[in-house]
Design an enzyme around this catalytic site. Structure first.
Site, PDB file in Angstrom:
ATOM      1  N   HIS A   1     100.795 -44.402  71.605  1.00  0.00           N
ATOM      2  CA  HIS A   1      99.712 -45.380  71.451  1.00  0.00           C
ATOM      3  C   HIS A   1      99.472 -45.707  69.981  1.00  0.00           C
ATOM      4  O   HIS A   1      98.336 -45.728  69.510  1.00  0.00           O
ATOM      5  CB  HIS A   1      98.436 -44.884  72.125  1.00  0.00           C
ATOM      6  CG  HIS A   1      98.610 -44.593  73.582  1.00  0.00           C
ATOM      7  ND1 HIS A   1      98.921 -45.567  74.503  1.00  0.00           N
ATOM      8  CD2 HIS A   1      98.547 -43.434  74.274  1.00  0.00           C
ATOM      9  CE1 HIS A   1      99.029 -45.020  75.707  1.00  0.00           C
ATOM     10  NE2 HIS A   1      98.815 -43.724  75.595  1.00  0.00           N
TER      11      HIS A   1
ATOM     12  N   LYS B   1     110.978 -89.485  71.147  1.00  0.00           N
ATOM     13  CA  LYS B   1     109.895 -90.285  71.736  1.00  0.00           C
ATOM     14  C   LYS B   1     110.422 -91.150  72.871  1.00  0.00           C
ATOM     15  O   LYS B   1     109.758 -91.315  73.902  1.00  0.00           O
ATOM     16  CB  LYS B   1     109.246 -91.167  70.662  1.00  0.00           C
ATOM     17  CG  LYS B   1     108.151 -92.060  71.219  1.00  0.00           C
ATOM     18  CD  LYS B   1     107.437 -92.830  70.125  1.00  0.00           C
ATOM     19  CE  LYS B   1     106.340 -93.721  70.716  1.00  0.00           C
ATOM     20  NZ  LYS B   1     105.539 -94.410  69.687  1.00  0.00           N
TER      21      LYS B   1
END
Length: 528
Positions: A294, A140
């Site tokens: 595919h 922070k």
């Protein structure tokens, strides 16, 4: 970039890899070292001058180490904003010294949770409290504090400290802060996911036995970026690969050669690898090869050797195999590589490649060779508008003894073997699906059709090899006799299907009339 000098560092790590070297580099720039417990002991044994955390706080470590860094003199030293008059006055009044760097990695909760029979109390004790708190405080206040949570960053930070005379840039502190918050997020996710699966809290000495099959009450996913991809299924779509860090499965595969793997490559590699494993799941099973286009198999087979399995798989549909992806469940040898190299394929996945095979494939510069190690089955996640769907992986593997013969004529031993093979392949074909097979080899595959009859017709139409004497598998029941009649007309002599249609009696009657054998599995394998 605003570089700030590191004057005091607090080190408290579980993983002590590279710790001494990094701490020595810090000390070389005049950084005061503060540490806790085993970390302090390791540093002192290496000859480094280290101050105990209790010397900083004026308070001893207590409660079996549960409380050592949870103190205002630690978090005040991390959180106060340098240059802020009010903050400066407060820390001066309370005798709080600044801490400019925190080096922390957390208790190995996930490793503890993975231990068979781990005691519930031991599991809970390995939830780190002070570590994540320091990480968050330092992150922070990244404008003034550097937070180091990854051992892999030590080398780069050492170099930057050397270049900047003991200082780190704002850009580096910001990067470290983002990594730190990702670390605590992943850590909290691991804890929450583990505890979520423990329905009732046992006594501390009792085993923490999570219900590994339970669906989570909250779906928490925290996978780090593994690889940015050039694009997704199409060039206008962005894409990336995220991995669980296990090093297993397609996401953890090792690419040996070839172009960068694409989104479509990865999807097809997953499909072909899973099918190859499905066909021969046990170590003593024969080699299996799946050729995927595919995500659907255009050819799949088992054989006495990898070469034989490949040749059988290719012969099922050599036209569709062009430009496909191949999955092989055994180490690829030189003989197989010699034959496979004759076909243009995008990628090959296998658990290994012999040196001879690598040499043979080396001439095909763009061919992607990928070594994959099996990963445990994971739940399947799919996107829908506004949410996600989650389901168990479809891991069912049926045996001959579980099949229900519903026709007057039972399958022959050869048909039983072929039916089980076709069923395993059919599980990996898009619905509606029909698979024709014979002797450990697909002969025709009808995938993704809106009508089951059309799937049967399409599979027969695509067949290059003779269909007479094949068996047929259907991923879901035949709702009417017409689908069954279509596969028999194509040449199938036995059929495997789930059963469960209101028209089962009519379908069975049609099978008896046509003189074929049919078995029910009692389960279906829809794949959308």
């Amino acid at each position: 970039m605003s570089a700030k000098k590191i004057q005091r560092a607090l080190l408290s790590v579980t993983d002590k890899s590279g710790l001494v070297e990094f701490a020595r580099a810090l000390a070389g720039h005049g950084v005061e070292l503060i540490s806790t417990g085993g970390t302090a002991r390791t540093l002192r044994e290496a000859g480094l001058d280290v101050k105990d955390i209790s010397d900083l706080t004026g308070f001893p470590e207590m409660l079996d180490g549960r409380v050592k860094t949870l103190h205002p003199k630690v978090h005040g030293g991390l959180l106060y904003i340098r240059g802020n008059a009010e903050h400066e006055a407060a820390v001066t009044a309370h005798g709080i010294a600044p801490i400019d760097m925190v080096v922390v990695n957390l208790y190995a909760f996930e490793k503890t949770a993975a231990q068979p029979g781990v005691a519930f109390g031991h599991l809970i004790e390995n939830i780190d409290i002070g570590g994540p708190s320091m990480v968050r405080s330092a992150a922070k206040n990244f404008e003034d504090v550097a937070i180091v949570t990854r051992v892999t960053d030590y080398a780069d930070l050492t170099e930057e400290l050397k270049t900047n005379n003991g200082a780190l840039t704002r850009e580096t502190r910001w990067k470290l802060a983002k990594q730190a918050f990702a670390t605590t997020a992943a850590y909290d996710t691991a804890i929450a996911n583990t505890l979520d699966r423990i329905a009732e809290s046992p006594e501390p000495a009792k085993a923490a036995a999570p219900d590994v099959g339970a669906l989570p009450t909250t779906l928490r996913i925290n996978y780090p970026l593994a690889q940015s991809l050039r694009y997704g299924e199409n060039p206008h779509q962005r894409a990336a690969l995220y991995a669980d860090g296990s090093g297993l499965g397609v996401a953890g595969a090792k690419q040996l050669q070839g172009k960068e793997l694409s989104y479509n490559n990865l999807v097809d590699l997953d499909a072909c690898w899973e099918l190859a494993l499905e066909l021969s799941p046990e170590p003593n099973d024969p080699p299996a090869v799946a050729i995927i286009k595919h995500t659907n198999p255009c050819g799949a087979a088992t054989g006495a050797t990898v070469l034989e399995a490949y040749q059988k798989a290719l012969s099922a549909d050599p036209v569709s195999a062009f430009g496909g992806v191949i999955g092989i469940n055994r180490t690829v040898d030189g003989a197989a590589a010699e034959e496979i190299a004759k076909l243009f394929v995008e990628a090959i996945a296998a658990p290994g490649f012999t040196e001879e095979a690598k040499e043979r494939f080396a001439a095909k510069k763009n061919l992607r060779l990928v070594e994959i190690q099996s990963a445990p089955a994971r739940p399947v996640v799919k996107n829908v508008s506004g949410g996600l769907l989650l389901q168990d992986a479809d891991t069912d593997r049926i045996t001959q003894s579980e099949l229900n013969v519903v026709t007057k004529r039972p399958p022959t031993p050869e048909e039983f073997s072929a039916l089980l093979f076709a069923w395993r392949v059919c599980k990996h074909v898009k619905s509606n699906a029909i698979v024709y097979a014979r002797d450990g080899q697909t002969v025709g595959v009808g995938a993704g059709q809106m009508s089951r009859v059309d799937a049967a017709k399409f599979g027969a139409m695509k067949a290059v090899l003779p269909l007479k004497g094949t068996v047929a598998a259907s991923d879901a029941f035949f709702p009417f006799p017409d689908g069954l009649e279509t596969v028999v007309e194509a040449g199938a002599t036995a059929v495997i299907q789930p059963g469960g249609s209101v028209k089962d009696a009519d379908v069975i009657a049609a099978a008896d009339r046509l003189g074929i054998a049919m078995v029910f599995t009692g389960i279906r394998h829809f794949r959308h």
